[in-house]
Design an enzyme around this catalytic site. Structure first.
Site, PDB file in Angstrom:
ATOM      1  N   GLU A   1       0.495  -4.644 -10.535  1.00 30.17           N
ATOM      2  CA  GLU A   1       1.699  -4.877 -10.004  1.00 30.17           C
ATOM      3  C   GLU A   1       2.040  -6.317  -9.744  1.00 30.17           C
ATOM      4  O   GLU A   1       3.351  -6.801  -9.908  1.00 30.17           O
ATOM      5  CB  GLU A   1       1.394  -4.074  -8.475  1.00 30.17           C
TER       6      GLU A   1
ATOM      7  N   HIS B   1       9.385   5.111   2.066  1.00 30.63           N
ATOM      8  CA  HIS B   1       8.577   5.498   0.909  1.00 30.63           C
ATOM      9  C   HIS B   1       9.005   6.668   0.482  1.00 30.63           C
ATOM     10  O   HIS B   1       8.840   7.456  -0.494  1.00 30.63           O
ATOM     11  CB  HIS B   1       7.269   5.335   1.187  1.00 30.63           C
TER      12      HIS B   1
ATOM     13  N   LYS C   1      -3.559   9.424   0.212  1.00 33.77           N
ATOM     14  CA  LYS C   1      -3.003  10.591   0.243  1.00 33.77           C
ATOM     15  C   LYS C   1      -3.449  11.649  -0.844  1.00 33.77           C
ATOM     16  O   LYS C   1      -3.619  12.982  -0.649  1.00 33.77           O
ATOM     17  CB  LYS C   1      -1.463  10.656   0.292  1.00 33.77           C
TER      18      LYS C   1
ATOM     19  N   THR D   1       0.122  -1.751   1.091  1.00 34.54           N
ATOM     20  CA  THR D   1      -0.235  -3.264   1.891  1.00 34.54           C
ATOM     21  C   THR D   1       0.241  -3.051   3.484  1.00 34.54           C
ATOM     22  O   THR D   1      -0.393  -3.768   4.495  1.00 34.54           O
ATOM     23  CB  THR D   1       0.949  -4.357   1.239  1.00 34.54           C
TER      24      THR D   1
ATOM     25  N   ARG E   1       6.091  13.094  -1.923  1.00 32.74           N
ATOM     26  CA  ARG E   1       6.988  11.660  -2.037  1.00 32.74           C
ATOM     27  C   ARG E   1       8.282  12.049  -2.455  1.00 32.74           C
ATOM     28  O   ARG E   1       8.247  12.324  -3.652  1.00 32.74           O
ATOM     29  CB  ARG E   1       6.200  10.852  -3.024  1.00 32.74           C
TER      30      ARG E   1
ATOM     31  N   ASP F   1       1.326   3.360  -8.979  1.00 31.13           N
ATOM     32  CA  ASP F   1       1.232   3.960  -7.457  1.00 31.13           C
ATOM     33  C   ASP F   1       0.896   5.477  -7.615  1.00 31.13           C
ATOM     34  O   ASP F   1       0.524   6.038  -6.449  1.00 31.13           O
ATOM     35  CB  ASP F   1       2.638   4.116  -6.973  1.00 31.13           C
TER      36      ASP F   1
ATOM     37  N   ILE G   1      -3.689  -3.739  -4.006  1.00 29.07           N
ATOM     38  CA  ILE G   1      -3.575  -2.778  -2.806  1.00 29.07           C
ATOM     39  C   ILE G   1      -2.452  -1.998  -2.514  1.00 29.07           C
ATOM     40  O   ILE G   1      -1.113  -2.289  -2.832  1.00 29.07           O
ATOM     41  CB  ILE G   1      -3.666  -3.945  -1.648  1.00 29.07           C
ATOM     42  N   ASP G   2      -2.795  -0.752  -2.725  1.00 34.75           N
ATOM     43  CA  ASP G   2      -1.543   0.218  -2.641  1.00 34.75           C
ATOM     44  C   ASP G   2      -1.637   0.518  -1.034  1.00 34.75           C
ATOM     45  O   ASP G   2      -2.758   1.079  -0.583  1.00 34.75           O
ATOM     46  CB  ASP G   2      -2.036   1.474  -3.379  1.00 34.75           C
TER      47      ASP G   2
ATOM     48  N   ASP H   1      -4.002  -8.768  -2.176  1.00 27.83           N
ATOM     49  CA  ASP H   1      -3.558  -8.194  -3.207  1.00 27.83           C
ATOM     50  C   ASP H   1      -3.926  -9.224  -4.563  1.00 27.83           C
ATOM     51  O   ASP H   1      -4.289  -8.589  -5.707  1.00 27.83           O
ATOM     52  CB  ASP H   1      -2.010  -8.193  -3.162  1.00 27.83           C
TER      53      ASP H   1
ATOM     54  N   SER I   1      -0.579   4.697   1.341  1.00 26.13           N
ATOM     55  CA  SER I   1      -1.325   4.794   0.094  1.00 26.13           C
ATOM     56  C   SER I   1      -1.818   5.745  -0.867  1.00 26.13           C
ATOM     57  O   SER I   1      -1.596   7.122  -0.242  1.00 26.13           O
ATOM     58  CB  SER I   1      -2.656   3.665   0.003  1.00 26.13           C
TER      59      SER I   1
ATOM     60  N   ASP J   1      -3.137  -1.114  -9.061  1.00 25.63           N
ATOM     61  CA  ASP J   1      -2.243  -1.592  -7.855  1.00 25.63           C
ATOM     62  C   ASP J   1      -3.494  -2.376  -6.948  1.00 25.63           C
ATOM     63  O   ASP J   1      -4.134  -1.302  -6.559  1.00 25.63           O
ATOM     64  CB  ASP J   1      -1.623  -0.443  -7.259  1.00 25.63           C
TER      65      ASP J   1
END
Length: 329
Positions: A71, A215, A242, A131, A256, A269, A128-129, A48, A239, A126
Site C-alpha cells: 500500500e 468503507h 472481519k 489505520t 463490504r 485489503d 496496517i489494515d 504503517d 480491518s 497492507d
C-alpha cells in the site's frame, strides 16, 4: 504442504510477527506528529511505514525473486518537511532490526511498487489494515498474502488486538491453499485450527461489517439484514479482522458494500482474509457472486464489493444484496 510452501509460510508469519511488535510499540507511544494524511485524506502512521519496511526487507532476504504489491510508498518521506517523521520510523524499525539505516528503510518501503498481474507470483501487503482502528486503540490487521496466477495461495493476518483462542490478546491467523487455517500466538507458536460456523439458517446469523460508514454502506447492509431475517446485532470492527471473525465462526456474514460507483477495492485489503475464509470452509465472492480476481493489477477492478460467509447460504446473501441495492450504487 511441500517444503517451499512451508518455508514461505514460516517466513510470512515471522515477518508479520516482527511488524506486530513494532506496531504495538508505536501505538503505545503514538503522538500527533507520528501521523500524516495521504492525498486521499486517509491517515498513515509511523507504524504503517515501519511495518512495511520490516516485512518487505524480510521477504527480500528469504524470497528475493518474488516482487511485492504494497500500500505505501516512501516518496513523501524523502522531503525535508517530513524529516522528523522519517527519523521516527528509523527509530522504531531499529528497535526490531538494529543497524537498519533510514536510506535502507525507505528503499525497503518502495519494494512494494510492483504492479501485479495475472501471471506468476507476487506478495501483497497492507502493513496496517484499519489505520482508523489502530488510532482509536481498536482492531487492526497486518495483512500479507502470496498471489500466484491471480489467486491467493498463502495468507497471514497479524491481529494484535484480537483475542486468541485461550483469551490472550493478539494472534496470527494463517492459511495455505489446500492446508486449512491455523491460529498462532503473536510469538509465532502454533496454537489451533479453525473452521467457519455451522449456522444453518440466515435468520440465526451474525453480520460483520466495517465501523467506518465510508468503507461500506450501513443502510444497504441493514436492508439486507432485514431481507434475510437476521435478528442478532451486527458485529462492527475495522480491518481484515472481519475475515478472521468469519473464519473463526464468530460471525457468519461479512459485507463490504460499495459506497460510490466506480470504486475499485485494493487487492491488499482482501487477499489474505479471503483465502483464510475459504480455507476455513467459507465462501468469498463479490456482490454479484463472482470469484475475486487478484490478477487484474493493484485493484479488484473486475469485481464490485465483497460478500464473505460460512458458505451455507451464500447464494441467498448475493440475491438479497442485489434485491436491496440502492439506485445510486
Amino acid at each position: 504442504m511441500d517444503k517451499f510452501k512451508h518455508f514461505r509460510l514460516s517466513l510470512a508469519i515471522d515477518a508479520v510477527r516482527q511488524a506486530a511488535f513494532l506496531c504495538e510499540h508505536v501505538r503505545e507511544t503514538l503522538s500527533a506528529t507520528d501521523t500524516q494524511s495521504k492525498a486521499d485524506k486517509s491517515p498513515v502512521t509511523v507504524a504503517d511505514y515501519g511495518a512495511q519496511a520490516l516485512i518487505l526487507e524480510k521477504l527480500k532476504a528469504g524470497d528475493p525473486d518474488t516482487p511485492a504489491v504494497a500500500e505505501e510508498d516512501a516518496d513523501s518521506l524523502r522531503s525535508p518537511d517530513t524529516a522528523a517523521l522519517a527519523q521516527r520510523i528509523e527509530q522504531e524499525v531499529e528497535r526490531i532490526v538494529p543497524g537498519f539505516s533510514q536510506t535502507a528503510i525507505l528503499d525497503a518501503i518502495d519494494r512494494g511498487n510492483y504492479t501485479g498481474g495475472p501471471e506468476g507470483a507476487f506478495w501483497t501487503l497492507d502493513p496496517i489494515d484499519g489505520t482508523q482502528g489502530f488510532l482509536r486503540q481498536d482492531q487492526y490487521a497486518i495483512a500479507l498474502a502470496l498471489i500466484e496466477n491471480g489467486q491467493p495461495v498463502l495468507g497471514v493476518l497479524g491481529c494484535p488486538a484480537l483475542p486468541g483462542p485461550s483469551g490472550q490478546t493478539g494472534c496470527i491467523v494463517a492459511a495455505c491453499r489446500g492446508a486449512g487455517v491455523r491460529i498462532y500466538t503473536l510469538e509465532g507458536e502454533d496454537y489451533t485450527s479453525v473452521k467457519v460456523s455451522a449456522t444453518a439458517s440466515p435468520k440465526d446469523a451474525r453480520l460483520c461489517e466495517s465501523v467506518e460508514s465510508g468503507h461500506s454502506r450501513h443502510d444497504w447492509a441493514a436492508a439486507v439484514s432485514k431481507h434475510l431475517g437476521l435478528s442478532l446485532p451486527s458485529l462492527r470492527m475495522d480491518s481484515q479482522c472481519k475475515y478472521a471473525a468469519v473464519a473463526r465462526g464468530e460471525a457468519d456474514i461479512y459485507l463490504r458494500l460499495p459506497t460510490r460507483p466506480g470504486y475499485e477495492e485494493k487487492i491488499w485489503d482482501h487477499a489474505a482474509g479471503a483465502l483464510i475464509v475459504e480455507e476455513a470452509g467459507g465462501t468469498v465472492t463479490d456482490i454479484d457472486g463472482k470469484k475475486l480476481d487478484f490478477g487484474a493489477g493493484r485493484t479488484l477492478r473486475h469485481n464490485q464489493g465483497i460478500i464473505a460467509s460460512n458458505g451455507r447460504w451464500h447464494e441467498q446473501i448475493v440475491s438479497a444484496v442485489g434485491a436491496e441495492a440502492p439506485d445510486q450504487a
